[in-house]
Design a protein around this motif. Structure first.
Motif, PDB file in Angstrom:
ATOM      1  N   SER A  45       0.804  -1.216   0.000  1.00  0.00           N
ATOM      2  CA  SER A  45       0.000   0.000   0.000  1.00  0.00           C
ATOM      3  C   SER A  45       0.840   1.270   0.000  1.00  0.00           C
ATOM      4  N   MET A  46       2.125   1.145   0.283  1.00  0.00           N
ATOM      5  CA  MET A  46       2.997   2.320   0.223  1.00  0.00           C
ATOM      6  C   MET A  46       3.017   2.915  -1.183  1.00  0.00           C
ATOM      7  N   THR A  47       2.794   2.093  -2.204  1.00  0.00           N
ATOM      8  CA  THR A  47       2.706   2.647  -3.556  1.00  0.00           C
ATOM      9  C   THR A  47       1.541   3.624  -3.652  1.00  0.00           C
ATOM     10  N   SER A  48       0.526   3.418  -2.812  1.00  0.00           N
ATOM     11  CA  SER A  48      -0.635   4.293  -2.828  1.00  0.00           C
ATOM     12  C   SER A  48      -0.316   5.672  -2.258  1.00  0.00           C
ATOM     13  N   VAL A  49       0.645   5.750  -1.336  1.00  0.00           N
ATOM     14  CA  VAL A  49       1.097   7.051  -0.847  1.00  0.00           C
ATOM     15  C   VAL A  49       1.646   7.867  -2.013  1.00  0.00           C
ATOM     16  N   LEU A  50       2.477   7.224  -2.817  1.00  0.00           N
ATOM     17  CA  LEU A  50       3.075   7.899  -3.961  1.00  0.00           C
ATOM     18  C   LEU A  50       2.008   8.289  -4.975  1.00  0.00           C
ATOM     19  N   MET A  51       1.026   7.419  -5.165  1.00  0.00           N
ATOM     20  CA  MET A  51      -0.052   7.726  -6.089  1.00  0.00           C
ATOM     21  C   MET A  51      -0.827   8.956  -5.628  1.00  0.00           C
ATOM     22  N   GLY A  52      -1.241   8.978  -4.363  1.00  0.00           N
ATOM     23  CA  GLY A  52      -1.995  10.112  -3.837  1.00  0.00           C
ATOM     24  C   GLY A  52      -1.210  11.410  -3.905  1.00  0.00           C
ATOM     25  N   TYR A  53       0.080  11.321  -3.601  1.00  0.00           N
ATOM     26  CA  TYR A  53       0.924  12.515  -3.638  1.00  0.00           C
ATOM     27  C   TYR A  53       1.009  13.079  -5.056  1.00  0.00           C
ATOM     28  N   ASN A  54       1.282  12.212  -6.021  1.00  0.00           N
ATOM     29  CA  ASN A  54       1.488  12.674  -7.395  1.00  0.00           C
ATOM     30  C   ASN A  54       0.210  13.205  -8.028  1.00  0.00           C
ATOM     31  N   VAL A  55      -0.936  12.638  -7.681  1.00  0.00           N
ATOM     32  CA  VAL A  55      -2.194  13.128  -8.226  1.00  0.00           C
ATOM     33  C   VAL A  55      -2.525  14.515  -7.674  1.00  0.00           C
ATOM     34  N   ALA A  56      -2.360  14.699  -6.351  1.00  0.00           N
ATOM     35  CA  ALA A  56      -2.876  15.905  -5.685  1.00  0.00           C
ATOM     36  C   ALA A  56      -1.881  17.045  -5.570  1.00  0.00           C
ATOM     37  N   VAL A  57      -0.602  16.833  -5.827  1.00  0.00           N
ATOM     38  CA  VAL A  57       0.385  17.882  -5.592  1.00  0.00           C
ATOM     39  C   VAL A  57       0.134  19.111  -6.461  1.00  0.00           C
ATOM     40  N   THR A  58      -0.507  18.932  -7.608  1.00  0.00           N
ATOM     41  CA  THR A  58      -0.789  20.094  -8.463  1.00  0.00           C
ATOM     42  C   THR A  58      -1.846  21.013  -7.858  1.00  0.00           C
ATOM     43  N   SER A  59      -2.581  20.545  -6.849  1.00  0.00           N
ATOM     44  CA  SER A  59      -3.614  21.372  -6.229  1.00  0.00           C
ATOM     45  C   SER A  59      -3.045  22.706  -5.769  1.00  0.00           C
ATOM     46  N   GLY A  60      -1.898  22.663  -5.077  1.00  0.00           N
ATOM     47  CA  GLY A  60      -1.255  23.897  -4.640  1.00  0.00           C
ATOM     48  C   GLY A  60      -0.173  24.372  -5.593  1.00  0.00           C
ATOM     49  N   ALA A  61       0.498  23.413  -6.247  1.00  0.00           N
ATOM     50  CA  ALA A  61       1.608  23.789  -7.133  1.00  0.00           C
ATOM     51  C   ALA A  61       1.133  24.612  -8.316  1.00  0.00           C
ATOM     52  N   GLN A  62      -0.136  24.413  -8.741  1.00  0.00           N
ATOM     53  CA  GLN A  62      -0.630  25.132  -9.918  1.00  0.00           C
ATOM     54  C   GLN A  62      -0.625  26.644  -9.711  1.00  0.00           C
ATOM     55  N   ILE A  63      -0.778  27.091  -8.487  1.00  0.00           N
ATOM     56  CA  ILE A  63      -0.770  28.528  -8.210  1.00  0.00           C
ATOM     57  C   ILE A  63       0.563  29.131  -8.615  1.00  0.00           C
ATOM     58  N   PHE A  64       1.648  28.428  -8.297  1.00  0.00           N
ATOM     59  CA  PHE A  64       2.993  28.949  -8.530  1.00  0.00           C
ATOM     60  C   PHE A  64       3.490  28.635  -9.938  1.00  0.00           C
ATOM     61  N   GLY A 100      -1.070  10.148   1.147  1.00  0.00           N
ATOM     62  CA  GLY A 100      -0.271  10.820   0.127  1.00  0.00           C
ATOM     63  C   GLY A 100      -0.863  12.150  -0.277  1.00  0.00           C
ATOM     64  N   VAL A 101      -2.196  12.202  -0.397  1.00  0.00           N
ATOM     65  CA  VAL A 101      -2.867  13.464  -0.712  1.00  0.00           C
ATOM     66  C   VAL A 101      -2.581  14.493   0.374  1.00  0.00           C
ATOM     67  N   MET A 102      -2.717  14.076   1.639  1.00  0.00           N
ATOM     68  CA  MET A 102      -2.474  14.992   2.749  1.00  0.00           C
ATOM     69  C   MET A 102      -1.021  15.472   2.757  1.00  0.00           C
ATOM     70  N   LEU A 103      -0.074  14.563   2.486  1.00  0.00           N
ATOM     71  CA  LEU A 103       1.330  14.960   2.432  1.00  0.00           C
ATOM     72  C   LEU A 103       1.585  15.966   1.311  1.00  0.00           C
ATOM     73  N   SER A 104       0.882  15.801   0.189  1.00  0.00           N
ATOM     74  CA  SER A 104       1.065  16.768  -0.905  1.00  0.00           C
ATOM     75  C   SER A 104       0.553  18.145  -0.490  1.00  0.00           C
ATOM     76  N   TYR A 105      -0.548  18.181   0.273  1.00  0.00           N
ATOM     77  CA  TYR A 105      -1.063  19.463   0.751  1.00  0.00           C
ATOM     78  C   TYR A 105      -0.088  20.106   1.741  1.00  0.00           C
ATOM     79  N   VAL A 106       0.484  19.263   2.606  1.00  0.00           N
ATOM     80  CA  VAL A 106       1.478  19.777   3.561  1.00  0.00           C
ATOM     81  C   VAL A 106       2.689  20.305   2.798  1.00  0.00           C
TER      82      VAL A 106
END
Length: 477
Positions: free
Chosen positions: A39-58, A169-175
């Motif tokens: 399931s650790m692969t799922s951390v990476l999946m969640g991170y990579n999908v959601a990181v653009t949520s905040g990164a898109q601003i910059f 992973g999603v939460m880590l991307s937000y952090v």
């Protein structure tokens, strides 16, 4: 030990006579160990999908990317993941579940690095494509592996692990978005992507200690190896023997039907197989069509429409959404093997319908004057999603697919999930621009209501049944 046997520490330990003779604990730790690593692969999946949520601003400010390009970039990873989802079933059936997990992490290593070093939109899309293949692989292999390694007593809990890890992973991307937001613009978004590479290093070492799926070993004729794994992942020796007998029976039936090609040909002749595949496809459709990724990937835009103007506050509230979404899955994990799948799915889809309708009504009434109300309803929506249909769509799908179709059937179900997610995320900005935020969320509420009807009318309870029992439940034999 026979040639070709996996020399992982877990298997080595299981070969000792004293281990087999010892009385195992009521709830075995070994399947938990294997399911967590997968399931650790799922951390990476969640991170990579959601990181653009905040990164898109910059990114938009640094590279001059338009709203239309951001919409495509954010949603394209879900379309790209179709490649990984459709290949993952084939890969997992031929190379094994463990090697498929290794391959998944290779994509998650390369994709974010390409994006972090990108000098323009084309390079960003290339990195997103590589990461998207990894997303498809992760969505297929993690729940399949967890379901196949787990005994019936804890299968619901262990099969829920991929979903909580996705949300972790999603939460880590937000952090990450929040933590790097104070850096210079040209550096902040690059570090947001680069940080996703770090977990792959730790996971690479852990995968080597994982047991292979006993069902895959049995499919390949490696009975002794399958027995070693089952001895260590069952709650008792008698259960291990029973699981092995059931697996061998299903494998033999699959072989008699002509293997994978013969299994797929059953679609024309076996109503039970058609029902299972239709159920998986419908469940995956409803999970995404109710709009969860609009909140995951565009949370700051939803909040901005409610009157929040500070980038720091937008990203901080996004972290709140991530925490709420991830923590709610703990409720699902603790209850799914006690209450069953069906009650949680009904409660989840019902609560999603109400919260989405309330969110839409808040926007229709002038949400820009009551941002706190919007935040409350968004939190209610993500909690309702995560306590039921979020994790249980994967749990239920992985349970009901027959062994002979599980790898490739999971790939087809994941393909449906990603197509719908891609459509939702690649149209959200255009959708609310055309029908307003209120109209967009009323549409999602109607779809959530339809998912409640589907669960009530079509999904039988699967709690406590072995994977092989599902063939009787759905009449796929």
């Amino acid at each position: 030990m026979a040639p070709g046997v996996d020399e992982s520490p877990l298997l080595a330990a299981s070969s000792k006579p004293s281990a087999a003779a010892a009385s195992p604990p009521h709830r075995n730790k070994y399947p938990f160990f294997g399911a967590v690593l997968a399931s650790m692969t799922s951390v990476l999946m969640g991170y990579n999908v959601a990181v653009t949520s905040g990164a898109q601003i910059f990114m938009a400010e640094d590279l001059g990317i338009s709203d239309e390009q951001i919409e495509v970039l954010s949603g394209a990873i879900n379309i790209y993941s179709l490649v990984g989802a459709l290949l993952a079933g084939w890969t997992s059936d031929r190379l094994g579940r463990r090697l498929t997990i290794v391959l998944t992490n290779a994509f998650f290593l390369v994709g974010p690095l390409v994006m972090a070093l990108a000098g323009g939109y084309a390079a960003l899309m290339a990195g997103r494509f590589v990461a998207g293949i990894g997303v498809g692989y992760a969505l297929v292999i993690a729940p399949v592996y967890a379901a196949e390694i787990a005994p019936a007593s804890s299968r619901g809990f262990l099969s829920s692990l991929p979903e909580i890890f996705i949300n972790g992973g999603v939460m880590l991307s937000y952090v990450s978005n929040f933590a790097f937001s104070g850096l210079p613009i040209h550096l902040s978004w690059r570090l947001m992507f680069a940080a996703g590479v770090v977990p792959t290093v730790f996971l690479a070492a852990g995968v080597l200690a994982m047991p292979e799926s006993p069902r895959w070993l049995a499919m390949k004729g490696r009975r002794a190896d399958a027995k070693l794994v089952l001895d260590r992942t069952s709650d008792s020796p008698s259960e291990a023997d029973h699981r092995l007998h059931e697996i061998e029976h299903v494998v033999a039936a699959s072989s008699n039907s002509g293997g994978c090609g013969g299994a797929w040909s059953e679609l024309a002749t076996n109503p039970g197989v058609r029902r299972v595949l239709a159920t998986v496809l419908a469940l995956q459709f409803f999970q995404q069509a109710s709009g969860i990724d609009s909140v995951v990937l565009y949370g700051p835009r939803v909040l901005a429409a409610a009157g929040v103007s500070s980038n720091t506050l937008l990203l901080g509230l996004n972290v709140v959404f991530g925490v709420a979404k991830a923590s709610s899955i703990l409720v699902a994990m603790s209850l799914t093997d006690r209450l069953g799948r069906r009650p949680l799915l009904l409660a989840s889809t019902g609560a999603m319908t109400l919260s989405l309708a309330a969110l839409a009504t808040a926007f229709a009434a002038g949400a820009e004057r009551a941002a706190v109300v919007v935040v409350a309803f968004v939190v209610a929506f993500v909690c309702a999603f995560s306590v039921g249909i979020g994790p249980l769509a994967w749990v239920y799908s992985s349970e009901i697919l027959p062994l002979r179709l599980r790898g490739q059937g999971a790939g087809v179900g994941t393909a449906m999930n990603r197509v719908v997610s891609g459509v939702v995320t690649m149209t959200f900005i255009s959708l609310y621009g055309a029908v307003t935020m209120a109209g967009a969320f009323y549409l999602y509420a109607a779809i959530a209501a339809a998912s409640f009807v589907f669960v009530y009318a079509c999904l039988p309870e699967t709690r406590g049944r072995s994977l092989e029992d599902m063939e009787e439940l759905f009449h796929t034999k």
